[in-house]
Design a protein around this motif. Structure first.
Motif, mmCIF file in Angstrom:
data_model
loop_
_atom_site.group_PDB
_atom_site.id
_atom_site.type_symbol
_atom_site.label_atom_id
_atom_site.label_comp_id
_atom_site.label_asym_id
_atom_site.label_seq_id
_atom_site.Cartn_x
_atom_site.Cartn_y
_atom_site.Cartn_z
ATOM 1 N N LEU A 372 0.832 -1.205 0.000
ATOM 2 C CA LEU A 372 0.000 0.000 0.000
ATOM 3 C C LEU A 372 0.865 1.253 0.000
ATOM 4 C CD1 LEU A 372 -2.837 1.257 0.166
ATOM 5 C CD2 LEU A 372 -2.640 1.145 2.664
ATOM 6 N N TYR A 373 1.935 1.242 0.771
ATOM 7 C CA TYR A 373 2.822 2.406 0.812
ATOM 8 C C TYR A 373 3.371 2.708 -0.590
ATOM 9 C CZ TYR A 373 7.035 5.136 1.252
ATOM 10 O OH TYR A 373 8.002 6.092 1.059
ATOM 11 N N GLU A 374 3.802 1.679 -1.299
ATOM 12 C CA GLU A 374 4.375 1.886 -2.631
ATOM 13 C C GLU A 374 3.319 2.388 -3.610
ATOM 14 O OE1 GLU A 374 6.170 -1.870 -3.430
ATOM 15 O OE2 GLU A 374 7.960 -1.428 -2.218
ATOM 16 N N GLN A 375 2.095 1.892 -3.484
ATOM 17 C CA GLN A 375 1.024 2.356 -4.354
ATOM 18 C C GLN A 375 0.714 3.830 -4.098
ATOM 19 O OE1 GLN A 375 -0.854 0.320 -6.812
ATOM 20 N NE2 GLN A 375 1.148 -0.636 -6.514
ATOM 21 N N VAL A 376 0.608 4.205 -2.836
ATOM 22 C CA VAL A 376 0.306 5.593 -2.494
ATOM 23 C C VAL A 376 1.455 6.512 -2.900
ATOM 24 C CG1 VAL A 376 -0.061 7.184 -0.567
ATOM 25 C CG2 VAL A 376 -1.310 5.018 -0.658
ATOM 26 N N SER A 377 2.692 6.052 -2.715
ATOM 27 C CA SER A 377 3.852 6.868 -3.108
ATOM 28 C C SER A 377 3.851 7.125 -4.604
ATOM 29 C CB SER A 377 5.146 6.166 -2.692
ATOM 30 O OG SER A 377 5.242 6.085 -1.294
ATOM 31 N N ALA A 378 3.498 6.108 -5.397
ATOM 32 C CA ALA A 378 3.440 6.284 -6.850
ATOM 33 C C ALA A 378 2.379 7.312 -7.229
ATOM 34 C CB ALA A 378 3.162 4.945 -7.529
ATOM 35 N N TYR A 379 1.255 7.291 -6.525
ATOM 36 C CA TYR A 379 0.221 8.306 -6.763
ATOM 37 C C TYR A 379 0.748 9.699 -6.426
ATOM 38 C CZ TYR A 379 -3.260 11.453 -4.715
ATOM 39 O OH TYR A 379 -3.974 12.568 -4.334
ATOM 40 N N LYS A 380 1.370 9.843 -5.272
ATOM 41 C CA LYS A 380 1.842 11.168 -4.846
ATOM 42 C C LYS A 380 2.960 11.685 -5.743
ATOM 43 C CE LYS A 380 0.649 10.801 0.074
ATOM 44 N NZ LYS A 380 1.176 10.778 1.455
ATOM 45 N N ASP A 381 3.737 10.774 -6.311
ATOM 46 C CA ASP A 381 4.835 11.182 -7.188
ATOM 47 C C ASP A 381 4.375 11.423 -8.618
ATOM 48 O OD1 ASP A 381 6.529 10.949 -5.048
ATOM 49 O OD2 ASP A 381 7.255 8.947 -5.598
ATOM 50 N N GLY A 382 3.104 11.150 -8.914
ATOM 51 C CA GLY A 382 2.604 11.226 -10.282
ATOM 52 C C GLY A 382 2.306 12.638 -10.737
ATOM 53 N N GLN A 383 1.856 12.722 -11.977
ATOM 54 C CA GLN A 383 1.592 14.013 -12.602
ATOM 55 C C GLN A 383 0.147 14.484 -12.383
ATOM 56 O OE1 GLN A 383 3.952 15.759 -14.375
ATOM 57 N NE2 GLN A 383 5.456 14.188 -13.857
ATOM 58 N N ASN A 384 -0.702 13.606 -11.831
ATOM 59 C CA ASN A 384 -2.143 13.856 -11.874
ATOM 60 C C ASN A 384 -2.757 14.055 -10.502
ATOM 61 O OD1 ASN A 384 -2.270 13.253 -14.766
ATOM 62 N ND2 ASN A 384 -1.783 11.179 -14.133
ATOM 63 N N ILE A 385 -1.987 14.510 -9.548
ATOM 64 C CA ILE A 385 -2.430 14.511 -8.159
ATOM 65 C C ILE A 385 -3.657 15.389 -7.932
ATOM 66 C CG2 ILE A 385 -0.984 16.423 -7.334
ATOM 67 C CD1 ILE A 385 -0.270 14.486 -4.947
ATOM 68 N N ASP A 386 -3.882 16.385 -8.771
ATOM 69 C CA ASP A 386 -5.015 17.292 -8.571
ATOM 70 C C ASP A 386 -6.240 16.905 -9.392
ATOM 71 O OD1 ASP A 386 -3.714 18.935 -6.724
ATOM 72 O OD2 ASP A 386 -2.730 20.070 -8.313
ATOM 73 N N LYS A 387 -6.227 15.717 -9.984
ATOM 74 C CA LYS A 387 -7.386 15.263 -10.758
ATOM 75 C C LYS A 387 -8.338 14.475 -9.874
ATOM 76 C CE LYS A 387 -5.224 15.110 -15.330
ATOM 77 N NZ LYS A 387 -4.906 14.258 -16.506
ATOM 78 N N LYS A 388 -9.618 14.512 -10.226
ATOM 79 C CA LYS A 388 -10.639 13.796 -9.481
ATOM 80 C C LYS A 388 -10.603 12.310 -9.830
ATOM 81 C CE LYS A 388 -13.618 17.880 -9.499
ATOM 82 N NZ LYS A 388 -14.886 18.457 -9.993
ATOM 83 N N LEU A 389 -11.127 11.512 -8.903
ATOM 84 C CA LEU A 389 -11.205 10.081 -9.177
ATOM 85 C C LEU A 389 -12.276 9.787 -10.221
ATOM 86 C CD1 LEU A 389 -10.215 7.240 -8.496
ATOM 87 C CD2 LEU A 389 -11.800 7.195 -6.574
ATOM 88 N N GLY A 468 -14.106 14.747 -5.576
ATOM 89 C CA GLY A 468 -13.166 15.822 -5.296
ATOM 90 C C GLY A 468 -11.757 15.395 -5.674
ATOM 91 N N ALA A 469 -10.820 16.290 -5.483
ATOM 92 C CA ALA A 469 -9.429 16.021 -5.885
ATOM 93 C C ALA A 469 -8.496 16.176 -4.691
ATOM 94 C CB ALA A 469 -9.018 16.983 -7.006
ATOM 95 N N ALA A 470 -7.254 15.763 -4.902
ATOM 96 C CA ALA A 470 -6.166 15.941 -3.935
ATOM 97 C C ALA A 470 -6.423 15.127 -2.663
ATOM 98 C CB ALA A 470 -5.930 17.413 -3.637
ATOM 99 N N HIS A 471 -5.750 15.516 -1.588
ATOM 100 C CA HIS A 471 -5.851 14.814 -0.310
ATOM 101 C C HIS A 471 -5.393 15.768 0.797
ATOM 102 C CE1 HIS A 471 -1.748 13.906 -1.889
ATOM 103 N NE2 HIS A 471 -1.406 14.256 -0.665
ATOM 104 N N PRO A 472 -5.692 15.455 2.048
ATOM 105 C CA PRO A 472 -5.338 16.384 3.132
ATOM 106 C C PRO A 472 -3.822 16.536 3.301
ATOM 107 C CG PRO A 472 -6.968 14.783 3.874
ATOM 108 C CD PRO A 472 -6.477 14.320 2.544
ATOM 109 N N SER A 473 -3.425 17.754 3.593
ATOM 110 C CA SER A 473 -2.049 18.053 3.991
ATOM 111 C C SER A 473 -2.125 18.618 5.408
ATOM 112 C CB SER A 473 -1.424 19.074 3.037
ATOM 113 O OG SER A 473 -0.110 19.375 3.423
ATOM 114 N N LEU A 474 -1.588 17.864 6.381
ATOM 115 C CA LEU A 474 -1.818 18.161 7.786
ATOM 116 C C LEU A 474 -0.552 18.667 8.472
ATOM 117 C CD1 LEU A 474 -3.814 14.919 8.714
ATOM 118 C CD2 LEU A 474 -4.684 17.055 7.722
ATOM 119 N N GLU A 475 -0.727 19.702 9.283
ATOM 120 C CA GLU A 475 0.341 20.172 10.163
ATOM 121 C C GLU A 475 -0.055 19.788 11.591
ATOM 122 O OE1 GLU A 475 2.664 24.072 9.797
ATOM 123 O OE2 GLU A 475 1.193 24.482 11.374
#
Length: 813
Positions: A372-389, A468-475
């Protein structure tokens, strides 16, 4: 569909995506007619790369009465169209749409059957592929003239997204469903594979007609034919035939590659509560396939990257996830199909998540977390992170086959599972599959199933994650009240849109861990928890379920504790990388050494890659531990990395370990041992390299290239040349790219005509294979560089080499 070479494809098609036309709303294909049944009779002209076809298409109006029907039929010669033996008038619009005038007006549900005689011309199809499916001409002739003695003659089809209409007339839309039967006539030496059951075979001279029949409805893009010289390895699940179609060389290894398939069927049946719905399950491996694999109903096709030898399989079956992925499609995608490409998540996200489910069942929680970590990392490293599902505004349907539909969608299903609980989640899947079997659906229907079962309103979940698009960025920050003995965990969302989500927070007091489940519903949320003693660590998103980015301030001691105690693989990995930066601290170095015992083998590998053996702390003890790992770690990939780590020391006293490793059955161990041995005993390493069988040398191309290039061994340049282009562009490893770039430079400057011939032959193959990504232009520029260098050096063979390079360029220009 499981795609391959994504890194390479994405690299080359960035400009294609950037230059896409303005997106417009992309609806589900209007259902004017419904397909009922498709019957085909086909044979082939290998020399012309065409197919002679007869099609009997049974259809009926969906609702409104009509007197004409339009079928998708791309780049065909239409010879005649009839109904009940009587010719019908038709028009053929731009060699794409076949419009037929019917003899009368047909009413809702009134069936009729059309007869169409045609010739399919796949080489005249000009629709483009995508990063996932690199071509779209539907029907493929592989080595049809037999001139390439190293490649078999084959024919196979690829229907997704809308390329089945390149080889038979149909309504080529995912919301259509049809039963089918196909008569395939081929020379006797070939076997065939298609959907459904092989009913009979009829021989006539040196030809044979195989009759395949499929009594259950499925979408036209799932139709398949595969033809060639294959060994059929028989297997079974209960009373269901499970067959593997492979070339003769790989027949002994077919069950080692595909043999978990029956167990997978049983596991997925049990997990979903829905029996495998089809009559058989076959898998065929073909050459020059345009993607990774494809879930054609009962007749899955795999690219030849599925082929592996025992020395590779002992490390890991790199195709196992793909095998699970395509099988799961037989429920999600084939039994119930997304009604439009906008809703592709209903196919691909489920197939992606099946990989997690399988690994969780077969290898345990930690292994599944690594995946799962590798799958999510590939998504985050991709070109389409701001596209909707779910995307109704894509520029091209092929754009839907990306890290959003696959990787992010799989992670979203994991979040949904954890939110509603396992019982509700799998009951929801069972209900969805049962209620909509043999139908096409959209995402809202999935939501309504889960709402009915759980009693929860899930609009918030589907709106933010599916629409919706993207994902939470938490501080994250912490406030301690030492008088009251409480800690407040503050969660601030930094992204533009506000998400709501459940969140797991672990609080560690000494070695004791307590998990708190909270729900974040605002941009700025705080949660207060009591404690007895000052917490050693607070771990946010402790179960790793939430798809998010987290920023927080942690010191070295926090990361050391996290590396030792965190429950989730991702958090231990994060901690290891942070601790590795501070190995001048003895506690940090000791933590890295301790991580060599982690139950996650990828943590052990990462610790080996990060450990600083130049460090003054307990170096001898650490080396002793790594020596034991090199000999005895239960995972050969860890053994290989341990040998590589020891090899960096260039210590002759370690030679016995490398000698032992040179006899390993594992190719990864053998490859690392060759390079490590090279730096302590060059003659021994070179001798071993030259003694290896050709098939092993091919698999170990990267370590052997490293040795041959450093040794400046010109006699091995022809071997190196066969792998240069793949090493330069088809890998994501910078060190490997740099190595093969160095190799390319050496070949370019050499006088070795065989090496020049080999590298340009490979360039032509790769240039054609990835032509739609303009890789042919990249290759031509490389060839021009080679010509300039040969002319500059003006060696004895330079003129001959230039001629070879120019001839190769002509094949691409």
């Amino acid at each position: 569909m499981k795609f391959s070479n994504l890194f390479f494809a994405a690299l080359l098609c960035v400009q294609q995506f950037l230059s896409a036309q303005n997106p417009t709303y992309q609806p589900e294909r209007e259902k004017i007619y419904n397909l009922v049944h498709t019957k085909l009779n086909v044979d082939f002209n290998f020399a012309a790369k065409t197919m002679n076809g007869e099609a009997w298409i049974t259809a009926k109006p969906h609702f409104y009465s009509s007197k004409s029907i339009t079928l998708d039929a791309k780049a065909m010669l239409i010879h005649e169209v009839k109904m009940n033996q009587k010719p019908l008038p038709f028009s053929y619009d731009d060699n794409l749409k076949l419009t037929i005038q019917l003899p009368k007006t047909y009413q809702k549900d009134e069936e009729f059957t059309l007869y169409i005689k045609y010739t399919a011309q796949p080489e005249k199809v000009y629709q483009k592929g995508s990063s996932a499916i690199t071509d779209a001409k539907g029907l493929y002739f592989i080595n049809p003239d037999g001139l390439n003695k190293n490649k078999p003659k084959q024919i196979w089809t690829q229907g997704e997204t809308e390329a089945s209409s390149c080889w038979f007339p149909t309504i080529d839309a995912p919301n259509q469903k049809t039963t089918q039967e196909i008569y395939i006539t081929v020379p006797n030496e070939y076997v065939t594979l298609s959907n459904g059951i092989l009913v009979n075979q009829t021989k006539k001279g040196n030809l044979r007609t195989d009759y395949w029949k499929m009594d259950q409805k499925h979408a036209p893009y799932l139709f398949f034919m595969g033809i060639g010289e294959f060994e059929i390895i028989k297997d079974a699940y209960k009373n269901i035939s499970v067959d593997y179609y492979v070339e003769k060389e790989y027949a002994p290894y077919a069950k080692a590659i595909f043999g978990l398939t029956p167990e997978m069927i049983g596991f997925f049946e049990s997990k979903l509560g829905v029996k495998y719905p089809w009559a058989k399950y076959s898998q065929m491996v073909v050459r020059d396939y345009v993607s990774g694999a494809m879930e054609n109903t009962t007749a899955v096709v795999h690219g030849d990257q599925a082929y592996q030898k025992p020395g590779q399989l002992i490390d890991e079956n790199i195709h196992e996830n793909t095998i699970a992925h395509e099988l799961f499609h037989h429920w999600f995608g084939n039994l119930v199909t997304s009604e439009s490409w906008s809703n592709l998540t209903l196919n691909e996200s489920f197939a992606n998540y099946s990989e997690y489910l399988w690994r969780e069942y077969k290898y345990g929680k930690t292994d599944a977390e690594m995946h799962l970590y590798e799958q999510v990392s590939a998504y985050k490293d991709g070109q389409n992170i701001d596209k909707k599902l779910v995307r109704f505004d894509y520029a091209d349907k092929e754009d839907m086959f990306d890290e959003i539909s696959y990787n992010k969608g799989g992670a979203i299903l994991h979040m949904l599972r954890k939110y509603v609980g396992d019982e509700a989640f799998f009951l929801g899947l069972q209900t969805y599959l049962t209620e909509y079997q043999y139908q096409a659906t959209e995402v809202h229907q999935l939501r309504l199933i889960f709402e009915k079962i759980t009693g929860k309103d899930l609009n918030w979940f589907f709106n933010q994650w599916y629409y919706g698009a993207a994902h939470p960025s938490l501080e994250i920050s912490y406030d301690y009240n030492t008088l009251r003995k409480t800690v407040t965990v503050n969660v601030l969302q930094l992204q533009a849109d506000t998400f709501q989500f459940p969140l797991a927070i672990d609080i560690f007091e000494g070695n004791a861990r307590k998990r708190h489940q909270v729900f974040v519903s605002g941009k700025d949320a705080s949660f207060t928890f009591p404690y007895q003693t000052q917490p050693n660590l607070i771990q946010v998103n402790a179960d790793g379920v939430l798809l998010c980015d987290i920023t927080e301030n942690k010191v070295l001691n926090d990361y050391i504790f996290q590396l030792r105690k965190a429950d989730n693989f991702e958090h231990r990995r994060e901690a290891l990388l942070q601790v590795a930066k501070r190995q001048e601290d003895k506690n940090a170095f000791d933590a890295i050494v301790n991580a060599l015992d982690d139950d996650a083998y990828k943590i052990r590998i990462l610790a080996l890659q990060q450990i600083d053996l130049i460090n003054k702390f307990a170096k001898k003890d650490a080396i002793q531990k790594i020596m034991k790992m090199a000999n005895n770690d239960p995972k050969t990939l860890v053994q290989a990395e341990a040998i590589h780590t020891l090899g960096k020391l260039t210590d002759p006293e370690l030679k016995p370990i490398f000698l032992k490793a040179l006899e390993s059955q594992s190719y990864s161990v053998l490859g690392k041992a060759l390079v490590s041995m090279y730096y302590v005993d060059k003659p021994a390493a070179i001798a071993k390299s030259k003694q290896l069988p050709d098939e092993v040398r091919q698999i170990l191309a990267t370590p052997l290239t490293r040795i041959f290039i450093e040794e400046n061994d010109e006699s091995e340049l022809p071997f190196v040349a066969k792998n240069v282009l793949s090493g330069m562009f088809l890998t994501g490893d910078d060190a490997t790219k740099n190595l093969f770039q160095k190799a390319f430079k050496q070949i370019t400057e050499s006088n070795n005509t065989e090496a020049i011939q080999n590298v340009v032959d490979d360039m032509v193959v790769k240039g054609k294979q990835y032509q739609q990504f303009s890789f042919d232009k990249v290759v031509i520029n490389l060839m021009r560089t080679m010509i300039q260098e040969q002319q500059r050096l003006n060696k004895s063979n330079s003129e001959k080499n230039v001629t070879i390079i120019k001839a190769a360029m002509a094949k691409l220009l």
